[in-house]
Design a protein around this motif. Structure first.
Motif, PDB file in Angstrom:
ATOM      1  N   VAL A   1       0.847  -1.191   0.000  1.00 27.45           N
ATOM      2  CA  VAL A   1       0.000   0.000   0.000  1.00 27.45           C
ATOM      3  C   VAL A   1       0.883   1.242   0.000  1.00 27.45           C
ATOM      4  O   VAL A   1       1.872   1.315   0.751  1.00 27.45           O
ATOM      5  N   PRO A   2       0.618   2.213  -0.883  1.00 28.66           N
ATOM      6  CA  PRO A   2       1.287   3.507  -0.782  1.00 28.66           C
ATOM      7  C   PRO A   2       0.792   4.218   0.479  1.00 28.66           C
ATOM      8  O   PRO A   2      -0.381   4.572   0.576  1.00 28.66           O
ATOM      9  N   LEU A   3       1.658   4.383   1.442  1.00 28.29           N
ATOM     10  CA  LEU A   3       1.284   4.934   2.746  1.00 28.29           C
ATOM     11  C   LEU A   3       1.602   6.423   2.766  1.00 28.29           C
ATOM     12  O   LEU A   3       2.764   6.827   2.755  1.00 28.29           O
ATOM     13  N   SER A   4       0.572   7.247   2.794  1.00 29.86           N
ATOM     14  CA  SER A   4       0.750   8.687   2.629  1.00 29.86           C
ATOM     15  C   SER A   4       0.943   9.432   3.937  1.00 29.86           C
ATOM     16  O   SER A   4       1.347  10.587   3.937  1.00 29.86           O
ATOM     17  N   GLY A   5       0.607   8.794   5.047  1.00 29.84           N
ATOM     18  CA  GLY A   5       0.592   9.515   6.311  1.00 29.84           C
ATOM     19  C   GLY A   5      -0.779  10.058   6.641  1.00 29.84           C
ATOM     20  O   GLY A   5      -0.969  10.709   7.656  1.00 29.84           O
ATOM     21  N   GLY A   6      -1.778   9.765   5.767  1.00 35.20           N
ATOM     22  CA  GLY A   6      -3.146  10.199   6.007  1.00 35.20           C
ATOM     23  C   GLY A   6      -4.002   9.087   6.560  1.00 35.20           C
ATOM     24  O   GLY A   6      -3.585   7.928   6.657  1.00 35.20           O
ATOM     25  N   ILE A   7      -5.255   9.420   6.886  1.00 32.29           N
ATOM     26  CA  ILE A   7      -6.128   8.490   7.602  1.00 32.29           C
ATOM     27  C   ILE A   7      -6.550   7.305   6.728  1.00 32.29           C
ATOM     28  O   ILE A   7      -6.733   6.186   7.222  1.00 32.29           O
ATOM     29  N   ASP A   8      -6.697   7.506   5.410  1.00 31.61           N
ATOM     30  CA  ASP A   8      -7.208   6.431   4.558  1.00 31.61           C
ATOM     31  C   ASP A   8      -6.193   5.301   4.391  1.00 31.61           C
ATOM     32  O   ASP A   8      -6.510   4.135   4.609  1.00 31.61           O
ATOM     33  N   SER A   9      -4.985   5.637   3.976  1.00 32.39           N
ATOM     34  CA  SER A   9      -3.973   4.594   3.831  1.00 32.39           C
ATOM     35  C   SER A   9      -3.593   4.021   5.192  1.00 32.39           C
ATOM     36  O   SER A   9      -3.248   2.839   5.307  1.00 32.39           O
TER      37      SER A   9
ATOM     38  N   GLN B   1      -1.972  10.133  16.111  1.00 35.27           N
ATOM     39  CA  GLN B   1      -1.378  11.173  15.269  1.00 35.27           C
ATOM     40  C   GLN B   1      -2.168  11.352  13.972  1.00 35.27           C
ATOM     41  O   GLN B   1      -2.305  12.469  13.467  1.00 35.27           O
ATOM     42  N   PHE B   2      -2.672  10.260  13.437  1.00 35.12           N
ATOM     43  CA  PHE B   2      -3.433  10.332  12.191  1.00 35.12           C
ATOM     44  C   PHE B   2      -4.784  11.004  12.415  1.00 35.12           C
ATOM     45  O   PHE B   2      -5.286  11.708  11.544  1.00 35.12           O
ATOM     46  N   LEU B   3      -5.372  10.787  13.582  1.00 34.60           N
ATOM     47  CA  LEU B   3      -6.646  11.431  13.902  1.00 34.60           C
ATOM     48  C   LEU B   3      -6.469  12.929  14.109  1.00 34.60           C
ATOM     49  O   LEU B   3      -7.355  13.718  13.787  1.00 34.60           O
ATOM     50  N   ASP B   4      -5.335  13.332  14.644  1.00 33.94           N
ATOM     51  CA  ASP B   4      -5.082  14.746  14.920  1.00 33.94           C
ATOM     52  C   ASP B   4      -4.706  15.530  13.669  1.00 33.94           C
ATOM     53  O   ASP B   4      -4.842  16.759  13.631  1.00 33.94           O
ATOM     54  N   ALA B   5      -4.220  14.834  12.633  1.00 31.25           N
ATOM     55  CA  ALA B   5      -3.710  15.508  11.440  1.00 31.25           C
ATOM     56  C   ALA B   5      -4.840  16.009  10.548  1.00 31.25           C
ATOM     57  O   ALA B   5      -5.905  15.394  10.460  1.00 31.25           O
ATOM     58  N   THR B   6      -4.621  17.140   9.887  1.00 28.09           N
ATOM     59  CA  THR B   6      -5.568  17.657   8.899  1.00 28.09           C
ATOM     60  C   THR B   6      -5.474  16.832   7.628  1.00 28.09           C
ATOM     61  O   THR B   6      -4.369  16.647   7.093  1.00 28.09           O
ATOM     62  N   PRO B   7      -6.593  16.271   7.128  1.00 22.41           N
ATOM     63  CA  PRO B   7      -6.543  15.487   5.892  1.00 22.41           C
ATOM     64  C   PRO B   7      -6.024  16.326   4.725  1.00 22.41           C
ATOM     65  O   PRO B   7      -6.560  17.404   4.428  1.00 22.41           O
ATOM     66  N   THR B   8      -4.961  15.861   4.069  1.00 21.44           N
ATOM     67  CA  THR B   8      -4.374  16.600   2.954  1.00 21.44           C
ATOM     68  C   THR B   8      -3.757  15.647   1.952  1.00 21.44           C
ATOM     69  O   THR B   8      -3.140  14.645   2.332  1.00 21.44           O
ATOM     70  N   ALA B   9      -3.911  15.965   0.675  1.00 21.03           N
ATOM     71  CA  ALA B   9      -3.321  15.143  -0.383  1.00 21.03           C
ATOM     72  C   ALA B   9      -1.836  15.434  -0.551  1.00 21.03           C
ATOM     73  O   ALA B   9      -1.110  14.634  -1.137  1.00 21.03           O
TER      74      ALA B   9
END
Length: 705
Positions: free
Chosen positions: A356-364, A568-576
């Motif tokens: 999986v390409p892991l972006s640091g966002g909530i989806d991946s 940390q993922f929950l606290d982060a602002t979702p961004t591409a």
């Protein structure tokens, strides 16, 4: 003398067209329940060829092969002295039917075709089968493979019927028939039938199980009786996960319930039932009057010289005690359903693992956490001695395998994550989150930059077109900005597949990795993704899950899986992170979309589940959102939503196959059969503008007064 019998149902992990494997799992279930003295077993819908064959149902081979397997089962020495209810497709007088075959000691007692076909949502049964008319009953010419058995049986009854044993009776209904307003079980109960059998191919959907159990409870609570429910479980080759949960109910109470999520291929449920206990539920005079209606008593009955009640069940034998039904929380369903689906896909595809390409966002992050959940289930089943899981895990793990490996060790062998960053676009925080999550779950992690790939494409395009495209933060147009973002996202897709093919070799293994997508259902609905970017993958375990539910899942998994890094993922602002980061600008998903993820969930559910168009959406939401939004602002939200839905609809035609879990998934391939080229909804806009004018004039009049 009380009439006590052991009744059995099962849930089987069948696979489309896996005739040998499907047969073996059916026989294993029969052998298991016979050891418990069961005299009747119910199997899932179309369990011989598998349920999700789609257009394979149009092939004659499927019908012939299914009869070959049915003949093997009913003639098998391990399948005698028990009534077997099997699922297979049959052909009769020029029509195809989804049917039940009821057999005993090598003889076909009857064939009962399905009366009500499921023909909406994920299912297109009327594309393949014909519904059998209620009350129709005639003879069926058995195929040669059955005629060649020792009994040399040439014909059997076919139609809506009941089986009358020497000490009890039963009748079948199939899956969809339970969900229809005029369900057959109601008339069967009025006709005095004591046991109703429901074989099913019911798919998993978040929060759906309680509706299913309530329907079956109601089916036996009103007029009494026993209800056996069998279901397929697992991934049978398509986007659905069948969630088992086989049931035995009596007089409105649960006696036995199978697991909803499991890696076991065969699971049976048995219960000791006292058929005489049904009488107390059938003494109502109003029920008696309904039972004497001529239409009820027309049900054809087939007498069978066989006893359902076993002689070992004496007066001292206690019937199975009722129990409370068991439900999973939605976050648990997300943790378990997609994990089981992934394991079936991995082991049956014979791939080496996942990437999986892991972006640091909530989806991946959620996708990676679900893979870790899968590894936890695998390790748990190995510790429980599941031989099938042990064999598959050993193949996947390779050298150094032990039955005592941990979930993190399993994850490291079969799961690779890769962070594909850009020097100016990728923040240190996202890169660090990706690395720490991979370490926490044990995944094999790669941290790399794709600047050279993107710059090569940028240079080639600039040389070809004769101008230098720029991001909007550097003065570029919207078209330039979007194109440059897509340079990055599509480059990531190319690199992901290259790594997926070569990582196993680089680690001393063989084969290739399946690439996992991680676009959630709301992004698909809005079209907030690049066509042929990282959303283009082999399969997508979260393609049918909303962002809202994914956040809840990650919050739950933080504690349940002991992964504090998830906060940390929950606290982060979702961004591409596809645009350059400046001192006063960081790309935000919700700002880009013009919607919160919660709003998208509401809009999607109203559009699909409640079947509202543009005007219907406005009329509903203008009231629901009245406390936080003016009518014209609601209109703008609806107008924007339908615009982006329409212009991005083409993306769904190529979307990665995603596990179906949510009723408003926009998956074009199976579930959401809508066009992908739309007009601009000008007619609908005029109607809403007229409504707004009336509302605003009325408000102005009130304020003026």
């Amino acid at each position: 003398m009380t009439r006590k019998c052991v009744l059995a149902t099962c849930q089987l992990n069948q696979w489309v067209l896996d005739y040998d494997g499907n047969r073996d799992r059916i026989i294993e279930a029969i052998k298991t329940v016979k050891a418990a003295n069961a005299t009747l077993i119910l199997t899932p819908e179309l369990c011989i060829p598998g349920y999700g064959l789609l257009d394979h149902w149009l092939e004659n081979d499927v019908y012939a092969h299914s009869w070959d397997i049915a003949a093997e089962i009913i003639a098998c020495p391990d399948c005698q002295d028990i009534i077997i209810d099997l699922g297979l497709p049959i052909q009769h007088r020029g029509c195809n039917y989804n049917a039940r075959l009821i057999a005993l000691n090598g003889e076909v007692l009857a064939i009962r075709p399905k009366l009500d076909l499921c023909n909406d949502g994920n299912f297109r049964e009327m594309r393949y089968f014909t519904p059998w008319p209620r009350g129709r009953f005639e003879e069926y010419a058995l195929p040669e493979v059955v005629q060649a058995l020792p009994r040399q049986q040439k014909r059997c009854p076919i139609g809506e019927c009941a089986i009358e044993a020497l000490d009890g009776s039963f009748a079948s209904e199939t899956c969809e028939e339970l969900w229809t307003p005029n369900s057959p079980h109601a008339s069967y109960s009025l006709a005095g039938i004591e046991i109703v059998l429901n074989s099913s191919g019911s798919h998993h959907e978040l929060r759906k199980l309680d509706a299913r159990i309530n329907l079956i409870k109601e089916a036996t609570a009103k007029t009494g009786g026993v209800y056996l429910y069998s279901n397929q479980r697992g991934c049978d080759g398509d986007r659905l996960y069948y969630d088992g949960c086989a049931l035995i109910m009596s007089n409105g109470e649960v006696l036995a319930q199978g697991s909803q999520f499991s890696l076991r291929d065969v699971e049976v449920q048995t219960a000791i039932v006292d058929l005489d206990s049904i009488w107390a539920h059938r003494t109502s005079r109003s029920r008696g009057m309904q039972a004497n209606e001529p239409s009820v008593q027309k049900l054809k009955r087939i007498p069978v010289d066989f006893r359902l009640c076993h002689p070992s069940l004496t007066l001292l034998t206690r019937p199975t005690e009722p129990r409370e039904p068991r439900y999973h929380l939605p976050v648990e369903e997300i943790a378990l359903g997609p994990a089981c689906w992934l394991w079936d896909y991995l082991r049956r595809s014979k791939a080496a693992g996942f990437l999986v390409p892991l972006s640091g966002g909530i989806d991946s992050c959620a996708t990676a956490t679900i893979v870790y959940s899968m590894c936890r289930l695998v390790v748990s089943e190995m510790q429980a001695g599941n031989e099938a899981v042990l064999a598959d895990a050993k193949r996947l793990y390779g050298e150094g395998f032990s039955a005592n490996i941990t979930a993190k060790q399993m994850c490291n062998k079969i799961f690779s994550t890769v962070f594909m960053g850009m020097q100016q676009q990728s923040s240190k925080e996202t890169r660090t989150r990706a690395k720490e999550l991979s370490a926490a779950i044990g995944a094999h992690h790669i941290d790399t930059n794709i600047d050279t790939m993107v710059q090569s494409l940028h240079t080639l395009v600039a040389d070809t077109l004769g101008f230098e495209p720029k991001f909007k933060v550097h003065g570029g147009t919207q078209s330039e900005n979007l194109a440059l973002q897509n340079f990055q996202s599509r480059s990531r897709m190319v690199l992901a597949y290259a790594l997926g093919q070569l990582i196993p070799h680089s680690r001393g293994g063989a084969g290739g990795l399946l690439i996992l997508g991680s676009a959630n259902v709301d992004e698909c609905l809005r079209g907030y993704l690049t066509k042929y970017d990282c959303s283009s993958a082999d399969i997508n375990p979260i393609g049918g899950i909303s962002k809202t539910d994914l956040k809840r899942f990650i919050k739950w998994a933080e504690t349940a899986f002991e992964l504090p890094v998830l906060q940390q993922f929950l606290d982060a602002t979702p961004t591409a992170e596809l645009e350059p980061i400046t001192h006063d600008y960081v790309q935000s998903d919700e700002a880009d979309m013009g919607f919160t993820y919660d709003e998208l969930s509401i809009l999607g559910r109203l559009r699909k589940t409640f079947k509202l168009g543009t005007v219907g959406l406005f009329q509903h939401l203008v009231a629901e959102w009245s406390e936080r939004m003016k009518p014209r602002d609601v209109y703008q939200k609806v107008r924007d939503f339908m615009y982006y839905y329409a212009v991005n609809r083409h993306k769904m035609t190529t979307m990665t196959p995603g596990l179906y879990l949510e009723s408003y998934t926009p998956d074009d391939n199976r579930f959401d059969l809508r066009p992908f080229l739309y007009p601009r909804f000008t007619f609908e806009h005029r109607k809403i503008e007229g409504m707004l004018k009336t509302m605003e004039e009325g408000e102005a009049g009130v304020n003026g007064a």
